[in-house]
Design an enzyme around this catalytic site. Structure first.
Site, mmCIF file in Angstrom:
data_model
loop_
_atom_site.group_PDB
_atom_site.id
_atom_site.type_symbol
_atom_site.label_atom_id
_atom_site.label_comp_id
_atom_site.label_asym_id
_atom_site.label_seq_id
_atom_site.Cartn_x
_atom_site.Cartn_y
_atom_site.Cartn_z
ATOM 1 N N ASP A 1 13.889 -2.531 -5.637
ATOM 2 C CA ASP A 1 14.238 -3.502 -4.586
ATOM 3 C C ASP A 1 14.968 -4.663 -5.253
ATOM 4 O O ASP A 1 14.419 -5.764 -5.397
ATOM 5 C CB ASP A 1 12.979 -3.971 -3.872
ATOM 6 N N GLY B 1 0.819 -1.215 0.000
ATOM 7 C CA GLY B 1 0.000 0.000 0.000
ATOM 8 C C GLY B 1 0.845 1.254 0.000
ATOM 9 O O GLY B 1 2.032 1.220 -0.359
ATOM 10 N N HIS C 1 4.298 2.139 -8.105
ATOM 11 C CA HIS C 1 3.344 1.026 -8.113
ATOM 12 C C HIS C 1 2.460 1.090 -9.361
ATOM 13 O O HIS C 1 2.120 0.066 -9.949
ATOM 14 C CB HIS C 1 2.443 1.078 -6.875
ATOM 15 N N LEU D 1 0.478 3.648 -2.057
ATOM 16 C CA LEU D 1 0.863 3.513 -3.461
ATOM 17 C C LEU D 1 1.270 4.848 -4.072
ATOM 18 O O LEU D 1 0.756 5.904 -3.709
ATOM 19 C CB LEU D 1 -0.310 2.905 -4.251
ATOM 20 N N HIS D 2 2.190 4.759 -5.029
ATOM 21 C CA HIS D 2 2.679 5.943 -5.742
ATOM 22 C C HIS D 2 2.899 5.560 -7.198
ATOM 23 O O HIS D 2 2.554 4.434 -7.611
ATOM 24 C CB HIS D 2 3.957 6.461 -5.089
HETATM 25 O O1 PAF Z 1 8.011 -4.650 -1.866
HETATM 26 C C1 PAF Z 1 7.053 -4.742 -1.071
HETATM 27 O O2 PAF Z 1 6.186 -3.862 -0.991
HETATM 28 C C2 PAF Z 1 6.934 -5.970 -0.179
HETATM 29 O O3 PAF Z 1 8.185 -6.433 0.204
HETATM 30 C C3 PAF Z 1 6.095 -7.101 -0.805
HETATM 31 C C4 PAF Z 1 6.762 -7.672 -2.041
HETATM 32 C C5 PAF Z 1 4.703 -6.592 -1.138
HETATM 33 C C6 PAF Z 1 5.947 -8.253 0.202
HETATM 34 O O4 PAF Z 1 5.338 -7.829 1.368
#
Ligand code: PAF
Length: 294
Positions: A157, A32, A38, A34-35
């Site tokens: 990430d 969540g 996402h 979100l930006h």
């Molecule tokens: O990158 C994330 O937001 C989290 O690590 C994920 C992949 C949703 C798992 O909780």
């Protein structure tokens, strides 16, 4: 665009997906807040799949510090608005009790040695918790038939992405893991849900992370030695920023490079990884260096 269907239980998610038995599914796991980063994951999923599922779950298993978990932004209403605008079909937003009905699970995944480096060194257990929840999400959102199944993760990430790919391959998940490039603000700061916890001064100071990466990129493009020490010095000149690591690694394996990047002129490809604490907020970023053609 139509409003996505919001489901909060595993049964409701399975029921919703059961209505599209032979449709391909694109899964975008999120926590969540979100930006636009996402949004680009959801757009990528939308382009390639019949049904797009976005999960929103702040996973307690992947937070070491209680304070970090407590302060993680939770913005479901605005998240749903953003998702309506970019074509998500189903939003799965379970409670902690729904995901972990017996409290901490008896069995979880282990990210191995690789999960103890970089982010894993500063956040022990983080990747075990991350893989455990992603494996659950992979099971819960999988198509009923052998229709295509794709999941989308941000390149920002990089270590998470490598571990999720490793898990899918090692444990035979029938899912294709797709990487989506990092989205940046105009001034270079990588988009992150954590950015909203930065004060204006801290946000300004945080720009030094992407500047350090760009410095390395310029050297790579000029085929000079990367000289990471000067990039470290740049970050350390910023008083509000406490550098955790700056590493130059192989883009495929995230292992250290075979050549001496202090002396050898740069050729080929690499990935520069950086992590730092800015005030109370931990930020990460990375940048690919060089191109395949070099
Ligand atoms: O990158 C994330 O937001 C989290 O690590 C994920 C992949 C949703 C798992 O909780």
């Amino acid at each position: 665009m139509t409003k996505p269907l919001l489901v909060t239980t595993k049964a409701a998610l399975r029921e919703a997906l059961g209505r599209h038995p032979s449709s391909s599914i694109g899964l975008v796991p999120t926590m969540g807040a979100l930006h636009e980063g996402h949004e680009s994951l959801v757009h990528a999923a939308r382009e390639a799949n019949d049904v797009v599922v976005v999960s929103i779950f702040v996973n307690p298993l992947q937070f070491g510090e209680a304070r970090d978990l407590e302060h993680y932004p939770r913005t479901l209403e605005s998240d749903l608005e953003l998702l309506q605008g970019c074509g998500a079909d189903v939003v799965f937003a379970p409670s902690v009790e729904e995901m972990y009905p017996n409290g901490e699970p008896m069995v979880g995944l282990d990210a191995g040695q690789f999960g103890t480096r970089f982010e894993g060194a500063s956040r022990p257990g983080h990747f075990n918790g991350m893989l455990t929840v992603v494996s659950k999400l992979f099971h819960l959102a999988q198509p009923g038939s052998d229709a295509a199944y794709r999941a989308y993760f941000g390149q920002k990430d990089a270590q998470q992405l490598a571990l999720v790919r490793g898990m899918a391959a090692d444990l035979d998940f029938p899912v294709e893991v797709n990487a989506v490039p990092t989205v940046r603000h105009d001034d270079g700061l990588a988009m992150s849900s954590r950015n909203r916890r930065l004060s204006p001064e801290e946000r300004e100071a945080a720009l030094v992370l992407s500047r350090a990466l760009r410095l390395l990129e310029a050297r790579a493009d000029a085929h000079e030695p990367l000289d990471p020490d000067s990039a470290v010095a740049l970050v350390e000149s910023q008083k509000l920023v406490e550098l955790d690591y700056l590493e130059i690694v192989s883009p495929d394996t995230l292992e250290p490079l075979a050549f001496n990047c202090h002396e050898t002129p740069f050729t080929g490809t690499a990935l520069a990884l950086i992590a730092a604490r800015v005030g109370e907020v931990r930020l990460i970023d990375n940048l690919p260096l060089g191109t395949e053609e070099q």
